[in-house]
Scaffold this motif. Structure first.
Motif, short mmCIF file in Angstrom:
data_model
loop_
_atom_site.label_atom_id
_atom_site.label_comp_id
_atom_site.label_asym_id
_atom_site.label_seq_id
_atom_site.Cartn_x
_atom_site.Cartn_y
_atom_site.Cartn_z
N GLN A 1 19.70 -7.63 -2.54
CA GLN A 1 20.57 -7.44 -1.39
C GLN A 1 19.72 -7.33 -0.13
OE1 GLN A 1 22.40 -3.60 -1.50
NE2 GLN A 1 23.87 -4.04 0.11
N ALA A 2 18.53 -6.72 -0.30
CA ALA A 2 17.67 -6.52 0.88
C ALA A 2 16.20 -6.55 0.47
CB ALA A 2 17.99 -5.19 1.55
N VAL A 3 15.38 -6.91 1.46
CA VAL A 3 13.93 -6.92 1.30
C VAL A 3 13.36 -5.85 2.23
CG1 VAL A 3 11.83 -8.30 1.61
CG2 VAL A 3 13.92 -9.38 0.77
N PHE A 4 12.44 -5.06 1.73
CA PHE A 4 11.76 -4.05 2.55
C PHE A 4 10.30 -4.44 2.64
CE2 PHE A 4 14.82 -0.52 3.08
CZ PHE A 4 15.85 -1.01 2.29
N VAL A 5 9.79 -4.50 3.87
CA VAL A 5 8.40 -4.92 4.04
C VAL A 5 7.74 -4.02 5.09
CG1 VAL A 5 9.09 -6.75 5.68
CG2 VAL A 5 6.89 -6.91 4.54
N THR A 6 6.48 -3.65 4.83
CA THR A 6 5.71 -2.86 5.79
C THR A 6 4.96 -3.84 6.68
OG1 THR A 6 5.37 -1.31 3.97
CG2 THR A 6 4.12 -0.91 6.00
N HIS A 7 5.19 -3.75 7.99
CA HIS A 7 4.57 -4.74 8.89
C HIS A 7 3.05 -4.61 8.82
CE1 HIS A 7 5.20 -6.97 12.98
NE2 HIS A 7 4.52 -7.67 12.12
N VAL A 8 2.53 -3.40 9.13
CA VAL A 8 1.10 -3.13 8.91
C VAL A 8 1.03 -1.88 8.04
CG1 VAL A 8 -1.11 -2.48 9.94
CG2 VAL A 8 0.37 -4.13 11.11
N GLY B 1 0.80 -1.23 0.00
CA GLY B 1 0.00 0.00 0.00
C GLY B 1 0.82 1.27 0.00
N TYR B 2 0.20 2.32 0.48
CA TYR B 2 0.72 3.68 0.41
C TYR B 2 2.14 3.82 0.97
CZ TYR B 2 0.52 8.78 1.23
OH TYR B 2 0.77 10.13 1.24
N PHE B 3 2.39 3.20 2.12
CA PHE B 3 3.71 3.39 2.74
C PHE B 3 4.77 2.50 2.11
CE2 PHE B 3 0.86 5.48 5.69
CZ PHE B 3 1.51 6.71 5.76
N SER B 4 4.37 1.40 1.48
CA SER B 4 5.33 0.63 0.69
C SER B 4 5.70 1.43 -0.56
CB SER B 4 4.75 -0.72 0.27
OG SER B 4 4.17 -1.40 1.35
N MET C 1 8.28 3.79 0.35
CA MET C 1 9.60 3.14 0.47
C MET C 1 10.24 2.95 -0.90
SD MET C 1 11.23 2.13 3.24
CE MET C 1 12.85 2.65 2.67
N VAL C 2 9.43 2.58 -1.89
CA VAL C 2 9.94 2.41 -3.25
C VAL C 2 10.56 3.73 -3.73
CG1 VAL C 2 9.26 2.05 -5.67
CG2 VAL C 2 8.31 0.57 -3.88
N GLU C 3 9.83 4.82 -3.52
CA GLU C 3 10.29 6.15 -3.97
C GLU C 3 11.60 6.54 -3.26
OE1 GLU C 3 9.61 8.20 -6.24
OE2 GLU C 3 10.58 10.05 -5.52
N ILE C 4 11.66 6.31 -1.95
CA ILE C 4 12.89 6.65 -1.20
C ILE C 4 14.06 5.84 -1.75
CG2 ILE C 4 14.02 6.47 1.06
CD1 ILE C 4 11.26 7.03 2.36
N LEU C 5 13.85 4.55 -1.93
CA LEU C 5 14.94 3.68 -2.39
C LEU C 5 15.42 4.09 -3.78
CD1 LEU C 5 13.39 0.38 -1.04
CD2 LEU C 5 15.64 1.26 -0.39
N ARG C 6 14.47 4.44 -4.65
CA ARG C 6 14.86 4.85 -6.02
C ARG C 6 15.69 6.12 -5.98
NH1 ARG C 6 9.51 2.70 -8.91
NH2 ARG C 6 10.33 0.60 -9.27
N ARG C 7 15.34 7.03 -5.07
CA ARG C 7 16.11 8.28 -4.99
C ARG C 7 17.56 8.03 -4.62
NH1 ARG C 7 12.58 13.36 -2.90
NH2 ARG C 7 10.75 12.87 -4.16
#
Ligand code: PMP
Length: 401
Positions: free
Chosen positions: A135-142, A92-95, A98-104
């Motif tokens: 290298q890493a996985v990013f996951v939103t808990h809730v 969702g929204y906060f994932s 995270m995508v946008e932050i990582l791309r930057r």
């Protein structure tokens, strides 16, 4: 809290209501960052983070002025270099954030998503791990936009078997959903102060594994100045040893309040459990009680599968013939809830937060059920609010063995 008769009760998914003790610890003249009382509070907060996060001694807690997004930014900035391959499990929204932050930061991001209201199956995570070797996985808990919970601990275990590190965004979960860093599978578990820790907003809190710190040490270029783990680590170590330190001025009033809020969690007792385990069990029980109340009020969740629903909030479809104006109608009953947030389904649902300290306050929770029910009726529905409240209370009191 008598003034709650005069102001609306805040039941959005963060910021949330805070205890009178936390408020008392926060209020007052600002202490200096080198005051003995501030050093003691900082040290205690860091120690209590270790317990709440169930972190091994080699992990490093960070407590820094900022919001949850700062914690996300730090997690990305200290790890990602141009071309780093990362996998975002997108619920969702906060994932998306995270995508946008990582791309930057120059990462090559694979975003593995599900339809709004659904978790990503672990089988799909496994296939993506095999295919992408991230290298890493990013996951939103809730994910706060839908209330969908990912089994973050299992994701991290799986990632580890594929040689990937795991960053878990716990902004809408830490201190309410179960997660342990003890096994070493989770490399960063991050949150903001205004959610299940039940502090005012303004702190970013992260616990970082030694493996992740080592990844930072091995970088060819340092991350942005304020975000650098290595700039903050000596400061956190000094405070934990009750020494003086300075890198950038901490949010001193919030730091004073932090150990008090954390002590609430660590002294909780529920269903024969103590501390963080009691608190996570309590949040689960309260969420189940709300499900009972929502059924009585003829409200359904946007998460199709009950097992995918996080315990910290409810995301509820607007009933027929109502829509986003319902939020204002509910506010007129003395209850603040939030509208939808996921861009694809925003206008179809609203959100009620139920996490942290408020889960120890049955009167506040009942007020929330009543506020939603009265709001529905004021908007033209015909639901039996008394019955919903009765069923809610009965469930709440039926403490699990
Ligand atoms: N992640 C999640 C899951 C969140 O719920 C939020 C805030 N609602 C954030 C990140 C961002 O936190 P903040 O608003 O404190 O920057």
């Amino acid at each position: 809290m008598p003034e709650l008769d005069l102001r609306p009760l805040l039941m959005i998914p963060g910021p949330v209501e805070i205890s009178p003790e936390v408020r008392a610890a926060h209020d007052g003249p600002p202490p200096g960052h080198l005051a003995p009382s501030l050093i003691e509070a900082y040290g205690l907060a860091l120690e209590r983070m270790r317990t709440i996060w169930d972190a091994p001694p080699s992990a490093q807690p960070f407590l820094i002025a900022g919001s949850g997004t700062l914690a996300m930014d730090m997690a990305a900035a200290n790890l990602v270099e141009k071309g780093s391959r990362v996998l975002v499990i997108n619920t969702g929204y906060f994932s998306d954030r995270m995508v946008e932050i990582l791309r930057r930061y120059g990462a090559e991001v694979t975003s593995l998503g599900a339809e709004p209201g659904y978790a990503v199956p672990l089988s799909a995570v496994e296939i993506a791990l095999q295919r992408e070797s991230p290298q890493a996985v990013f996951v939103t808990h809730v994910d706060t936009s839908t209330g969908v919970r990912m089994p973050a601990q299992e994701v991290a275990r799986l990632a580890r078997t594929h040689g990937a590190m795991t960053v878990v965004d716990g902004v809408c979960a830490t201190g309410a959903e179960a997660l342990s860093m003890a096994s070493g599978d989770v490399d960063v578990y991050l949150t903001g102060s205004q959610k299940a820790l039940s502090l005012p907003s303004g702190l970013a809190l992260l616990v970082v594994s030694e493996r992740m710190l080592e990844a930072r040490r091995k970088r060819s270029a340092p991350p942005p100045y304020y975000l650098d783990y290595l700039a903050w680590q000596p400061i956190m170590q000094a405070y934990e040893e009750r020494g003086k330190a300075y890198f950038a001025t901490p949010a001193t009033n919030l730091v004073q309040a932090a150990p008090v809020a954390m002590a609430h969690i660590l002294s909780d007792e529920f269903a024969g459990l103590k501390g963080i385990n009691a608190r996570t069990a309590r949040n689960k029980h309260v969420a189940a009680a709300f499900s009972v109340a929502w059924q009585h009020l003829e409200l359904s969740s946007i998460c199709a599968h009950p097992e995918d629903r996080g315990v910290t909030m409810s995301a509820l479809k607007y009933p027929a013939r109502t829509g986003p104006e319902l939020v204002n109608v509910i506010r007129a009953q003395g209850l603040v809830v939030a509208g939808g947030l996921h861009p694809k389904i925003k206008s179809t649902y609203f959100r009620v937060g139920h996490m942290g300290w408020m889960t120890t306050q049955p009167d506040l929770l009942v007020k929330a059920v009543r506020g939603v029910g009265d709001g529905l009726n004021a908007a033209g529905a015909s639901v039996n609010v008394d019955k919903a409240v009765e069923a809610f209370k009965a469930y709440l009191e039926s403490v699990p063995a």
